[in-house]
Design a protein around this motif. Structure first.
Motif, short mmCIF file in Angstrom:
data_model
loop_
_atom_site.label_atom_id
_atom_site.label_comp_id
_atom_site.label_asym_id
_atom_site.label_seq_id
_atom_site.Cartn_x
_atom_site.Cartn_y
_atom_site.Cartn_z
N ALA A 20 0.82 -1.22 0.00
CA ALA A 20 0.00 0.00 0.00
C ALA A 20 0.85 1.26 0.00
N GLU A 21 1.94 1.27 0.78
CA GLU A 21 2.77 2.47 0.90
C GLU A 21 3.49 2.79 -0.41
N ASN A 22 4.10 1.78 -1.02
CA ASN A 22 4.80 1.98 -2.29
C ASN A 22 3.83 2.38 -3.39
N PHE A 23 2.64 1.73 -3.38
CA PHE A 23 1.63 2.10 -4.37
C PHE A 23 1.25 3.57 -4.24
N GLN A 24 1.03 4.02 -2.99
CA GLN A 24 0.62 5.41 -2.76
C GLN A 24 1.69 6.38 -3.26
N LYS A 25 2.94 6.03 -3.00
CA LYS A 25 4.05 6.89 -3.42
C LYS A 25 4.11 7.00 -4.95
N GLN A 26 4.01 5.86 -5.65
CA GLN A 26 4.05 5.88 -7.11
C GLN A 26 2.80 6.55 -7.70
N HIS A 27 1.68 6.37 -7.00
CA HIS A 27 0.43 6.98 -7.45
C HIS A 27 0.53 8.51 -7.40
N GLU A 28 1.09 9.02 -6.31
CA GLU A 28 1.25 10.48 -6.16
C GLU A 28 2.22 11.05 -7.17
N ARG A 29 3.23 10.27 -7.54
CA ARG A 29 4.19 10.72 -8.56
C ARG A 29 3.60 10.71 -9.97
N GLY A 30 2.48 10.01 -10.14
CA GLY A 30 1.89 9.87 -11.47
C GLY A 30 2.43 8.69 -12.25
N SER A 31 3.25 7.85 -11.57
CA SER A 31 3.81 6.67 -12.24
C SER A 31 2.78 5.56 -12.38
N ILE A 32 1.78 5.58 -11.49
CA ILE A 32 0.69 4.60 -11.56
C ILE A 32 -0.63 5.36 -11.57
N GLU A 33 -1.47 5.01 -12.52
CA GLU A 33 -2.75 5.69 -12.67
C GLU A 33 -3.85 4.65 -12.75
N VAL A 34 -4.88 4.82 -11.94
CA VAL A 34 -6.06 3.95 -11.98
C VAL A 34 -7.25 4.86 -12.22
N ALA A 35 -7.91 4.70 -13.36
CA ALA A 35 -8.94 5.66 -13.74
C ALA A 35 -10.03 5.01 -14.59
N PRO A 36 -11.23 5.60 -14.60
CA PRO A 36 -12.28 5.09 -15.48
C PRO A 36 -11.90 5.27 -16.95
N LEU A 37 -12.47 4.46 -17.80
CA LEU A 37 -12.14 4.49 -19.23
C LEU A 37 -12.39 5.86 -19.85
N ALA A 38 -13.42 6.56 -19.39
CA ALA A 38 -13.75 7.87 -19.96
C ALA A 38 -12.58 8.85 -19.86
N TYR A 39 -11.68 8.65 -18.87
CA TYR A 39 -10.55 9.55 -18.68
C TYR A 39 -9.45 9.36 -19.73
#
Length: 321
Positions: free
Chosen positions: A200-219
């Motif tokens: 969870a911690e590593n995911f949050q860090k990469q998510h904040e950097r923009g390295s990991i993105e989880v988004a609806p298809l419309a985006y």
């Protein structure tokens, strides 16, 4: 009646083969209607000649997995027995393969069936891979594992996971919160897989950097996705227009994996699934491969396989009527 003797080189083989409370060997006995009696470093299998032959082939297949360092579970024992029943146990040698990646808890992620192995190899080989099959076959989980592996190896700069926010009998508007909070429940399986791989911690860090993105298809509309590993989950709920939009986001040095189950389409009546259309339209394009799973590739509880088969039988009966 016939009997055959199997000899163990090491006692660890016998321990692994029998399993906790003899559960593994009991599965073999029940499946092929034989008796298996352990005597020291030998195992005697007794029953009808054809049943004994199948049981011995199954036991040898299980011993092969043990010798290659695999720990037997209810799932892979069940899989080996089904392969023997279908006369395909000669293919079991190709089942064991290298680890895809290590989860945050140190657990290796490996393909558990030949269908899963074919899927992983297709992802490695192709720019776009389409995985079609029932629930529980590991389509999304293995795709996320491959994405994390590519990201850790710096083969891509970003992981992008997306899925259509289509209701399965419920309405998004009734959920509390803003748009992101409304669609997050639909993206939860993707978050879960990433948490498992990265923590969870590593995911949050990469998510904040923009390295990991989880988004609806419309985006995804209007974007070009370079240097990315992109996964579209639940693709059976895309329209043909949405699927075309998604596939044309592909940029340089990127990979795409599209997953879905064409038996669980939640689109309104009359709407064609973009996944079904894509499989048909793209089947002859080099660099795009479709991998189909069946109920034997299900790695969840045994009942999931039985449920899938029951629904398939029901659908066949409905079509006949």
């Amino acid at each position: 009646m016939a009997e055959q003797i199997i000899s163990f080189d090491r006692m660890e083989q016998a321990v692994g083969l029998f399993g906790s409370f003899d559960e593994n060997i009991r599965q073999v006995q029940e499946k092929f209607r034989v008796d298996a009696v352990s005597r020291g470093s030998e195992l005697k299998v007794v029953g009808e000649p054809e049943d004994v032959d199948k049981a011995v082939r199954a036991i040898n297949g299980l011993l092969m997995l043990i010798n290659k360092g695999e720990e037997l579970s209810a799932q892979n024992v069940r899989y080996v027995l089904s392969m023997v029943e279908d006369g395909k146990d000669d293919q079991l040698g190709g089942l064991t393969s290298g680890c895809i990646c290590i989860t945050s808890k140190g657990k290796p992620v490996k393909p558990k069936t030949l269908g899963q192995k074919k899927y992983v190899e297709a992802i490695r080989r192709n720019t776009v891979t389409i995985g079609v099959g029932p629930a529980g076959t590991g389509k999304t989980y293995l795709a996320v594992a491959m994405a994390v592996t590519a990201f850790r190896a710096k083969e891509v700069n970003r992981i992008i996971l997306t899925r259509p926010a289509v209701e399965a009998g419920e309405k998004l508007g009734f959920l509390p919160g803003d748009l992101q909070q409304k669609v997050d429940p639909y993206l939860r399986p993707l978050y879960d897989a990433l948490f498992d791989m990265l923590g969870a911690e590593n995911f949050q860090k990469q998510h904040e950097r923009g390295s990991i993105e989880v988004a609806p298809l419309a985006y995804m509309r209007g974007r070009t996705l370079d240097d990315s590993f992109i996964i579209l989950d639940e693709a059976q709920n895309t329209t043909a227009e949405q699927m075309k939009m998604f596939l044309t986001r592909l940029g340089f040095n990127s990979k795409m994996v599209v997953t879905g189950d064409v038996t669980q389409i939640d689109l309104p009546d009359g709407k064609k699934s973009g996944l079904v259309e894509a499989v048909r339209i793209l089947k002859h394009i080099e660099g795009i491969e479709t991998v189909r799973f069946n109920e034997k590739d299900v790695v969840r509880h045994k009942l999931v396989q039985d449920i899938i088969k029951a629904y398939e039988r029901s659908e066949e009966e409905r079509k006949r009527r």
